[in-house]
Design a protein around this motif. Structure first.
Motif, PDB file in Angstrom:
ATOM      1  N   PRO A  66       0.812  -1.225   0.000  1.00 38.10           N
ATOM      2  CA  PRO A  66       0.000   0.000   0.000  1.00 38.10           C
ATOM      3  C   PRO A  66       0.845   1.274   0.000  1.00 38.10           C
ATOM      4  N   ASP A  92      -7.813   5.112  -0.814  1.00 40.61           N
ATOM      5  CA  ASP A  92      -8.898   4.418  -1.525  1.00 40.61           C
ATOM      6  C   ASP A  92      -8.446   4.017  -2.923  1.00 40.61           C
ATOM      7  N   GLN A  95      -6.116   1.064  -2.630  1.00 44.45           N
ATOM      8  CA  GLN A  95      -6.914  -0.093  -2.237  1.00 44.45           C
ATOM      9  C   GLN A  95      -7.649  -0.680  -3.446  1.00 44.45           C
ATOM     10  N   GLU A  96      -8.201   0.193  -4.280  1.00 46.56           N
ATOM     11  CA  GLU A  96      -8.887  -0.261  -5.494  1.00 46.56           C
ATOM     12  C   GLU A  96      -7.915  -1.018  -6.408  1.00 46.56           C
ATOM     13  N   MET A  98      -5.176  -2.588  -5.485  1.00 47.45           N
ATOM     14  CA  MET A  98      -4.857  -3.859  -4.819  1.00 47.45           C
ATOM     15  C   MET A  98      -5.952  -4.887  -5.062  1.00 47.45           C
ATOM     16  N   GLU A  99      -7.201  -4.472  -4.943  1.00 44.42           N
ATOM     17  CA  GLU A  99      -8.321  -5.384  -5.154  1.00 44.42           C
ATOM     18  C   GLU A  99      -8.417  -5.827  -6.605  1.00 44.42           C
ATOM     19  N   GLU A 100      -8.110  -4.928  -7.520  1.00 46.66           N
ATOM     20  CA  GLU A 100      -8.167  -5.236  -8.950  1.00 46.66           C
ATOM     21  C   GLU A 100      -7.087  -6.239  -9.345  1.00 46.66           C
ATOM     22  N   TYR A 101      -5.897  -6.094  -8.750  1.00 49.71           N
ATOM     23  CA  TYR A 101      -4.782  -6.979  -9.085  1.00 49.71           C
ATOM     24  C   TYR A 101      -4.872  -8.278  -8.316  1.00 49.71           C
TER      25      TYR A 101
END
Length: 101
Positions: A66, A92, A95-96, A98-101
């Motif tokens: 992060p 944010d 974080q987006e 990280m979630e996408e990858y």
């Protein structure tokens, strides 16, 4: 790139551009070296041979946290918005990614 050069020039973000296929392996190597050196600059990945999938699967695992994400940028014109989000410490946004990858 060395830690001393990044410090000397007060680098906030590093961009890597892949114009030919061997560049992809070099980007993985650079990410590994950044991790080994304890660097903290985010890395932007772009260029003709790159993809979000390659960035997520091959490059990001070598360095992404992060605090210093690795982000594929489809087009250079979009890099301004990405860098703006990173410099403003938009958690944010990271974080987006990280979630996408």
């Amino acid at each position: 790139l060395t830690h001393s050069l990044l410090s000397q020039y007060n680098v906030d973000v590093v961009g890597l551009s892949g114009l030919i296929t061997p560049s992809l392996d070099e980007m993985i190597f650079v990410a590994k070296e950044f991790e080994k050196a304890g660097l903290t600059q985010p890395i932007l990945i772009g260029g003709a041979t790159t993809s979000k999938m390659h960035t997520a699967v091959k490059i990001s695992p070598q360095y992404f946290t992060p605090e210093h994400p690795v982000i594929h940028v489809l087009d250079a014109s979009r890099s301004v918005g990405v860098v703006s989000s990173l410099i403003s410490k938009d958690e944010d946004y990271v974080q987006e990614i990280m979630e996408e990858y």
